[in-house]
Design a protein around this motif. Structure first.
Motif, mmCIF file in Angstrom:
data_model
loop_
_atom_site.group_PDB
_atom_site.id
_atom_site.type_symbol
_atom_site.label_atom_id
_atom_site.label_comp_id
_atom_site.label_asym_id
_atom_site.label_seq_id
_atom_site.Cartn_x
_atom_site.Cartn_y
_atom_site.Cartn_z
ATOM 1 N N ASP A 1 -35.348 0.743 -38.427
ATOM 2 C CA ASP A 1 -35.733 -0.423 -37.654
ATOM 3 C C ASP A 1 -34.503 -1.188 -37.194
ATOM 4 O OD1 ASP A 1 -38.319 0.259 -38.059
ATOM 5 O OD2 ASP A 1 -38.620 -1.096 -39.776
ATOM 6 N N GLU A 2 -33.503 -1.289 -38.096
ATOM 7 C CA GLU A 2 -32.289 -2.002 -37.748
ATOM 8 C C GLU A 2 -31.550 -1.284 -36.621
ATOM 9 O OE1 GLU A 2 -30.152 -2.317 -41.318
ATOM 10 O OE2 GLU A 2 -31.340 -3.980 -42.135
ATOM 11 N N LYS A 3 -31.528 0.069 -36.670
ATOM 12 C CA LYS A 3 -30.871 0.829 -35.621
ATOM 13 C C LYS A 3 -31.534 0.578 -34.282
ATOM 14 C CE LYS A 3 -29.255 4.652 -38.508
ATOM 15 N NZ LYS A 3 -29.365 6.094 -38.789
ATOM 16 N N THR A 4 -32.852 0.594 -34.284
ATOM 17 C CA THR A 4 -33.581 0.370 -33.041
ATOM 18 C C THR A 4 -33.320 -1.028 -32.516
ATOM 19 O OG1 THR A 4 -35.300 1.901 -33.762
ATOM 20 C CG2 THR A 4 -35.874 0.379 -31.995
ATOM 21 N N ASP A 5 -33.355 -2.012 -33.427
ATOM 22 C CA ASP A 5 -33.150 -3.392 -33.019
ATOM 23 C C ASP A 5 -31.750 -3.617 -32.486
ATOM 24 O OD1 ASP A 5 -35.704 -3.922 -33.765
ATOM 25 O OD2 ASP A 5 -35.187 -4.795 -35.707
ATOM 26 N N SER A 6 -30.771 -2.876 -32.980
ATOM 27 C CA SER A 6 -29.389 -3.097 -32.559
ATOM 28 C C SER A 6 -29.181 -2.793 -31.080
ATOM 29 C CB SER A 6 -28.437 -2.239 -33.396
ATOM 30 O OG SER A 6 -28.619 -0.858 -33.111
ATOM 31 N N LEU A 7 -30.019 -1.936 -30.496
ATOM 32 C CA LEU A 7 -29.883 -1.586 -29.079
ATOM 33 C C LEU A 7 -31.038 -2.126 -28.234
ATOM 34 C CD1 LEU A 7 -28.784 2.160 -29.442
ATOM 35 C CD2 LEU A 7 -27.328 0.154 -29.147
ATOM 36 N N ALA A 8 -31.880 -2.940 -28.854
ATOM 37 C CA ALA A 8 -33.093 -3.391 -28.168
ATOM 38 C C ALA A 8 -32.797 -4.249 -26.938
ATOM 39 C CB ALA A 8 -33.975 -4.176 -29.142
ATOM 40 N N ILE A 46 -26.450 20.215 -21.681
ATOM 41 C CA ILE A 46 -25.914 19.633 -22.918
ATOM 42 C C ILE A 46 -26.934 18.674 -23.517
ATOM 43 C CG2 ILE A 46 -24.081 18.226 -23.924
ATOM 44 C CD1 ILE A 46 -22.250 19.174 -21.681
ATOM 45 N N THR A 47 -27.140 18.805 -24.811
ATOM 46 C CA THR A 47 -28.004 17.870 -25.534
ATOM 47 C C THR A 47 -27.162 16.699 -26.027
ATOM 48 O OG1 THR A 47 -29.485 19.641 -26.268
ATOM 49 C CG2 THR A 47 -29.553 17.576 -27.503
ATOM 50 N N ILE A 48 -27.605 15.484 -25.695
ATOM 51 C CA ILE A 48 -26.858 14.295 -26.078
ATOM 52 C C ILE A 48 -27.411 13.737 -27.382
ATOM 53 C CG2 ILE A 48 -26.206 11.957 -25.388
ATOM 54 C CD1 ILE A 48 -24.918 14.238 -23.750
ATOM 55 N N ASP A 49 -26.504 13.501 -28.316
ATOM 56 C CA ASP A 49 -26.902 12.940 -29.605
ATOM 57 C C ASP A 49 -27.393 11.503 -29.434
ATOM 58 O OD1 ASP A 49 -26.082 15.292 -30.821
ATOM 59 O OD2 ASP A 49 -24.043 14.534 -31.171
ATOM 60 N N PRO A 50 -28.497 11.137 -30.083
ATOM 61 C CA PRO A 50 -29.006 9.756 -29.984
ATOM 62 C C PRO A 50 -28.207 8.808 -30.874
ATOM 63 C CG PRO A 50 -30.417 11.023 -31.423
ATOM 64 C CD PRO A 50 -29.399 11.993 -30.878
ATOM 65 N N ALA A 51 -26.948 8.631 -30.533
ATOM 66 C CA ALA A 51 -26.054 7.803 -31.356
ATOM 67 C C ALA A 51 -26.514 6.347 -31.362
ATOM 68 C CB ALA A 51 -24.627 7.916 -30.824
ATOM 69 N N GLU A 52 -26.199 5.671 -32.455
ATOM 70 C CA GLU A 52 -26.547 4.261 -32.612
ATOM 71 C C GLU A 52 -25.314 3.519 -33.113
ATOM 72 O OE1 GLU A 52 -29.545 3.182 -31.924
ATOM 73 O OE2 GLU A 52 -30.800 4.984 -31.950
ATOM 74 N N GLY A 53 -25.448 2.223 -33.230
ATOM 75 C CA GLY A 53 -24.417 1.457 -33.902
ATOM 76 C C GLY A 53 -23.388 0.818 -32.993
ATOM 77 N N GLN A 54 -22.334 0.323 -33.642
ATOM 78 C CA GLN A 54 -21.348 -0.508 -32.971
ATOM 79 C C GLN A 54 -20.546 0.250 -31.927
ATOM 80 O OE1 GLN A 54 -21.198 -3.804 -33.286
ATOM 81 N NE2 GLN A 54 -19.737 -3.713 -31.584
ATOM 82 N N GLU A 55 -20.285 1.543 -32.139
ATOM 83 C CA GLU A 55 -19.528 2.304 -31.143
ATOM 84 C C GLU A 55 -20.270 2.352 -29.810
ATOM 85 O OE1 GLU A 55 -16.705 5.654 -33.028
ATOM 86 O OE2 GLU A 55 -18.834 5.991 -33.390
ATOM 87 N N VAL A 56 -21.575 2.536 -29.876
ATOM 88 C CA VAL A 56 -22.383 2.560 -28.658
ATOM 89 C C VAL A 56 -22.373 1.185 -28.005
ATOM 90 C CG1 VAL A 56 -24.688 2.934 -27.720
ATOM 91 C CG2 VAL A 56 -23.826 4.422 -29.521
ATOM 92 N N ILE A 57 -22.565 0.147 -28.802
ATOM 93 C CA ILE A 57 -22.596 -1.220 -28.274
ATOM 94 C C ILE A 57 -21.266 -1.578 -27.632
ATOM 95 C CG2 ILE A 57 -22.769 -3.648 -28.934
ATOM 96 C CD1 ILE A 57 -24.755 -2.787 -31.100
ATOM 97 N N SER A 58 -20.180 -1.167 -28.283
ATOM 98 C CA SER A 58 -18.846 -1.469 -27.742
ATOM 99 C C SER A 58 -18.652 -0.853 -26.354
ATOM 100 C CB SER A 58 -17.773 -0.946 -28.707
ATOM 101 O OG SER A 58 -16.478 -1.179 -28.193
ATOM 102 N N LEU A 59 -19.126 0.382 -26.170
ATOM 103 C CA LEU A 59 -19.011 1.034 -24.863
ATOM 104 C C LEU A 59 -19.948 0.388 -23.836
ATOM 105 C CD1 LEU A 59 -18.713 4.768 -25.946
ATOM 106 C CD2 LEU A 59 -16.964 3.416 -24.764
ATOM 107 N N ILE A 60 -21.132 0.002 -24.273
ATOM 108 C CA ILE A 60 -22.071 -0.651 -23.355
ATOM 109 C C ILE A 60 -21.453 -1.936 -22.803
ATOM 110 C CG2 ILE A 60 -24.271 -1.907 -23.255
ATOM 111 C CD1 ILE A 60 -25.433 0.130 -25.187
#
Length: 222
Positions: A85-92, A201-215
């Protein structure tokens, strides 16, 4: 004769005394048995009460144990679901497109320490090499991701909407990748080769701060 009568009388008295003692003994035994039975009857309710108390205690203990097990199972389920739930919320708060760009660059980008992530939308039918009229054209809409510097590299792809992409291995700077003596026919053949060699190519459903930083570094120019 008289003495014989006295003798019989004595014997009779002795027999009567013996019988009397037997009756007293039997009566005493009956009295004793009655007392024992009464004690047993008096004790039975106590024993039943003890047994009932024991059964009640066992039932309460089993109920408490069951409740504790249910609470433990519930806590375990909560522990298992909370991180997701936290992972989902982090990118919500971000769009699907922004998450897609960040995940693709995180997985395929040559340099993660970029200053910005530029997004360029290229429409179907546009030439792969805009500097040559004979260049092959894109057969579908594609997206090109680049950093702010040439050394950051680029990723050109089309999304399939199912977690996979078709990657086009086109160069970012065409002039450095085409020999000077190429004819227009050579250019056509050369650019078409990038269309026929795309990779799924299959893209990994990455989560977390690295994704947020790039966004947060996305510059969606067009």
């Amino acid at each position: 004769m008289r003495s014989r009568n006295l003798l019989w009388i004595g014997l009779c008295l002795l027999l009567l005394a013996a019988c009397g003692n037997n009756e007293d003994t039997v009566a005493a035994k009956h009295n004793t048995n009655d007392e024992i039975n009464q004690q047993i009857q008096e004790k039975l309710p106590i024993d039943r009460g003890i047994e009932e108390d024991e059964e009640e205690k066992k039932a309460k203990s089993a109920s408490i144990t069951t409740e504790m097990e249910e609470n433990t199972a519930s806590d375990t389920e909560e522990d298992d679901t909370t991180p997701e739930d936290e992972k989902t919320d982090s990118l919500a708060s971000y769009t699907n497109e922004e998450i897609e760009y960040a995940r693709i660059w995180l997985q395929l980008g040559p340099d993660h320490e970029i200053d910005e992530l530029n997004v360029r939308h290229i429409a179907e039918g546009e030439p792969l090499n805009p500097n040559w009229e004979s260049s092959a054209t894109y057969p579908e809409d594609v997206i090109q991701l680049t950093g702010s510097r040439l050394v950051d590299g680029s990723i050109t792809y089309s999304g399939n909407g199912d977690g996979t992409i078709n990657r086009y291995y086109v160069p970012l700077r065409w002039e450095t990748n085409i020999p000077n003596d190429f004819s227009e026919e050579d250019i056509k053949i050369f650019t078409e080769s990038f269309i026929t060699t795309t990779k799924l190519i299959t893209i990994d459903p990455a989560e977390g701060q690295e994704v947020i930083s790039l966004i947060e570094k996305i510059n969606n120019g067009s």
